[in-house]
Design an enzyme around this catalytic site. Sequence first.
Site, PDB file in Angstrom:
ATOM      1  N   SER A 341       0.808  -1.215   0.000  1.00 19.12           N
ATOM      2  CA  SER A 341       0.000   0.000   0.000  1.00 19.12           C
ATOM      3  C   SER A 341       0.841   1.263   0.000  1.00 19.12           C
ATOM      4  CB  SER A 341      -0.926   0.005   1.221  1.00 19.12           C
ATOM      5  OG  SER A 341      -0.170  -0.121   2.406  1.00 19.12           O
ATOM      6  N   LYS A 359      12.902  -1.165   0.485  1.00 17.05           N
ATOM      7  CA  LYS A 359      11.503  -0.738   0.401  1.00 17.05           C
ATOM      8  C   LYS A 359      11.466   0.745   0.087  1.00 17.05           C
ATOM      9  CE  LYS A 359       8.855  -0.758   4.131  1.00 17.05           C
ATOM     10  NZ  LYS A 359       7.933  -1.246   5.202  1.00 17.05           N
ATOM     11  N   THR A 446      16.691  -3.555   4.521  1.00 22.35           N
ATOM     12  CA  THR A 446      16.979  -4.601   5.501  1.00 22.35           C
ATOM     13  C   THR A 446      17.655  -5.771   4.803  1.00 22.35           C
ATOM     14  OG1 THR A 446      14.910  -5.843   5.202  1.00 22.35           O
ATOM     15  CG2 THR A 446      14.859  -3.974   6.721  1.00 22.35           C
ATOM     16  N   GLU A 447      18.241  -6.656   5.601  1.00 21.86           N
ATOM     17  CA  GLU A 447      18.771  -7.883   5.013  1.00 21.86           C
ATOM     18  C   GLU A 447      17.621  -8.688   4.411  1.00 21.86           C
ATOM     19  OE1 GLU A 447      19.967 -11.038   7.766  1.00 21.86           O
ATOM     20  OE2 GLU A 447      19.325  -9.721   9.398  1.00 21.86           O
ATOM     21  N   LEU A 448      17.917  -9.423   3.366  1.00 27.85           N
ATOM     22  CA  LEU A 448      16.900 -10.220   2.685  1.00 27.85           C
ATOM     23  C   LEU A 448      16.664 -11.513   3.453  1.00 27.85           C
ATOM     24  CD1 LEU A 448      15.233 -10.095  -0.009  1.00 27.85           C
ATOM     25  CD2 LEU A 448      16.943 -11.643  -0.944  1.00 27.85           C
ATOM     26  N   ILE A 449      15.407 -11.831   3.680  1.00 28.64           N
ATOM     27  CA  ILE A 449      15.077 -13.070   4.389  1.00 28.64           C
ATOM     28  C   ILE A 449      14.461 -14.068   3.411  1.00 28.64           C
ATOM     29  CG2 ILE A 449      14.855 -12.004   6.645  1.00 28.64           C
ATOM     30  CD1 ILE A 449      11.722 -12.963   4.808  1.00 28.64           C
ATOM     31  N   ASP A 489      -0.033  -4.750  12.833  1.00 27.03           N
ATOM     32  CA  ASP A 489      -0.543  -5.125  11.510  1.00 27.03           C
ATOM     33  C   ASP A 489      -0.430  -6.637  11.335  1.00 27.03           C
ATOM     34  OD1 ASP A 489      -1.287  -5.444   8.899  1.00 27.03           O
ATOM     35  OD2 ASP A 489       0.168  -4.040   8.057  1.00 27.03           O
ATOM     36  N   ASN A 494       3.407 -10.247   6.720  1.00 24.75           N
ATOM     37  CA  ASN A 494       4.340  -9.746   7.728  1.00 24.75           C
ATOM     38  C   ASN A 494       4.956 -10.874   8.553  1.00 24.75           C
ATOM     39  OD1 ASN A 494       3.841  -7.150   6.892  1.00 24.75           O
ATOM     40  ND2 ASN A 494       2.319  -6.726   8.467  1.00 24.75           N
ATOM     41  N   ASP A 508       7.866  -5.551   8.668  1.00 25.70           N
ATOM     42  CA  ASP A 508       6.995  -4.374   8.613  1.00 25.70           C
ATOM     43  C   ASP A 508       6.584  -3.892  10.004  1.00 25.70           C
ATOM     44  OD1 ASP A 508       5.338  -2.318   7.956  1.00 25.70           O
ATOM     45  OD2 ASP A 508       4.129  -3.449   6.528  1.00 25.70           O
TER      46      ASP A 508
END
Length: 649
Positions: A341, A359, A446-449, A489, A494, A508
């Site tokens: 969003s 992001k 952020t680091e990629l998960i 949220d 998330n 998030d």
Amino acid sequence: MAAMLGDAIMVAKGLAKLTQAAVETHLQNLGLGGELILAARALQSTAVEQISMVFGKVQGQDKHEDSYATENFEDLEAEVQFSTPQAAGSSPDFSTASSLDQPLSSSLGHAHREGPAPAYVSSGPFREAGLSGQATSPLGRVNGRLFVDCRDLFLANSIQRRFFHQDQAPVGGLTAEDIEKARQAKARPESKPHKQMLSERARERKVPVTRIGRLANFGGLAVGLGFGALAEVAKKSLRSENSTGKKAVLDSSPFLSEANAERIVSTLCKVRGAALKLGQMLSIQDDAFINPHLAKIFERVRQSADFMPLKQMTKTLNNDLGPHWRDKLEYFEERPFAAASIGQVHLARLKGGREVAMKIQYPGVAQSINSDVNNLMAVLNMSNMLPEGLFPEHLIDVLRRELTLECDYQREAAYAKKFRELLKDHPFFYVPEIVDELCSPHVLTTELITGFPLDQAEGLSQEVRNEICYNILVLCLRELFEFHVMQTDPNWSNFFYDPQQHKVALLDFGATREYDRSFTDLYIQVIRAAADQDREAVLKKSIEMKFLTGYEVKAMEDAHLDAILILGEAFASEEPFDFGTQSTTEKIHNLIPIMLKHRLIPPPEETYSLHRKMGGSFLICSKLKACFPCKAMFEEAYSNYCRMKSGLQ
């Protein structure tokens, strides 16, 4: 005669080549690559040598025709070459066995310098644990699955040369046990990395930045809904009652046709921002609350919005990080792998090889929150899609304030760091690390998960689903009563589950808010009374918390008490509570119209986000059909809270 034999040699060798390719392809389709393919290549090379021996004498009789046959064979080999040719000067040395054992990621690293495979799969914090001795490069892991053809064909050329010119002893050592291990590794589902991908329906569309541009989209939506409603009435196809005989709260308007639902989704996905956020809030409700068809349409809204064009995205990055932000990266994927969003998420790789998720906030969404909410509510109220009182003015004001905070990525980064510290030793939850050098008010890195969102976890075993849901409910209680700060949220996306490490990554933190002890002191007593099914105590504490004034009509008082006690049923159960078959949402659904009609005062502001998180967590448990006892978890939370409170006094 010699010419005919030369042709025969050419054809025989060509057939051997084609047979090799066919065998390799068949083995790969059966999932039996690796060592068996090496063996197949060894057999092929042996066959070629035997062919040469059979016709060797004839070849020796006529050098010219032998040369002719060899040249023609090389032409045929070029046409059916299944190996990847090496650039001049870049062919690796296969003179030793050790060179064959090097990680393929290093061999192919230069070729992929411009960017990895669609690697929304990372070596990541989960993937590195317990994988010592393996290549940490994400390309090494990803290529093992996504680029199996490229890898095997690259090796085909080099290993073929090895078999022609070197000892074949390593292949001769292949055992049945080795073959079985290869087969099991191929079939093991947890060995496959999971990647997040943009929805197939997501489109590249420019985000309208100005208020006039955004208003024009809502105006077009209103007109479209009007014509759609007229068509729906003309067809006399209003929504029918569902199989249980009850109607969803939103299933009462001729405006809610399939075409109109698509119009709503299309507009929300285009304008994004606050309007889309409201649609996502509706998407995670139970079917008893909103029309099931509308829920499915909003599911697309929840999964992915449209994404902004490259020019618009680049402008945002340049404004926030400066024109040289790419100098900090080795690679940046220009197409996002997720869109929501408020922003969209891109894969990038730092200079040191670490993969990150960037992001990027849509331009104009923070400045247009008030107008977006007003415009969307005007359209929905005009069409009577929402029951009266569902979103009263005070709730709209709360939503505006929450959305304004969510647009502050620096605030979100601070809360992400806070939760990472709070959960640093947790055996089940993980919070990805923030990359400060690539963060700003509109960019969060952020680091990629790795893993997949919980809406894709329904196929997991009952034991795993129970553990996921149990930990989520415990975390809710700890956030509220121990941390006094909660990520509110409950969107499925998330929570990312990584089956390889059996962990859930929390994402998030834009909707994070804190709760004063003055609020939690009273609220935990409400939950205590609900868990004890003490109706009088619930009423007393509800008035004390200003849920009620004490002057409500009997119907309103009973509806409120019933709703609280229904939510307390899970915490009252010493036996396993079956979330999959419980009727909590249906019972509360039946109480909503009464509470909307007779409520005298709005509930405390804190409860909007709190109940959204708690309700969403219960819904996750319901969707995953979890079943476990809940009484003990609340008793522990209550005891810890009382002990902590007494220690502060």
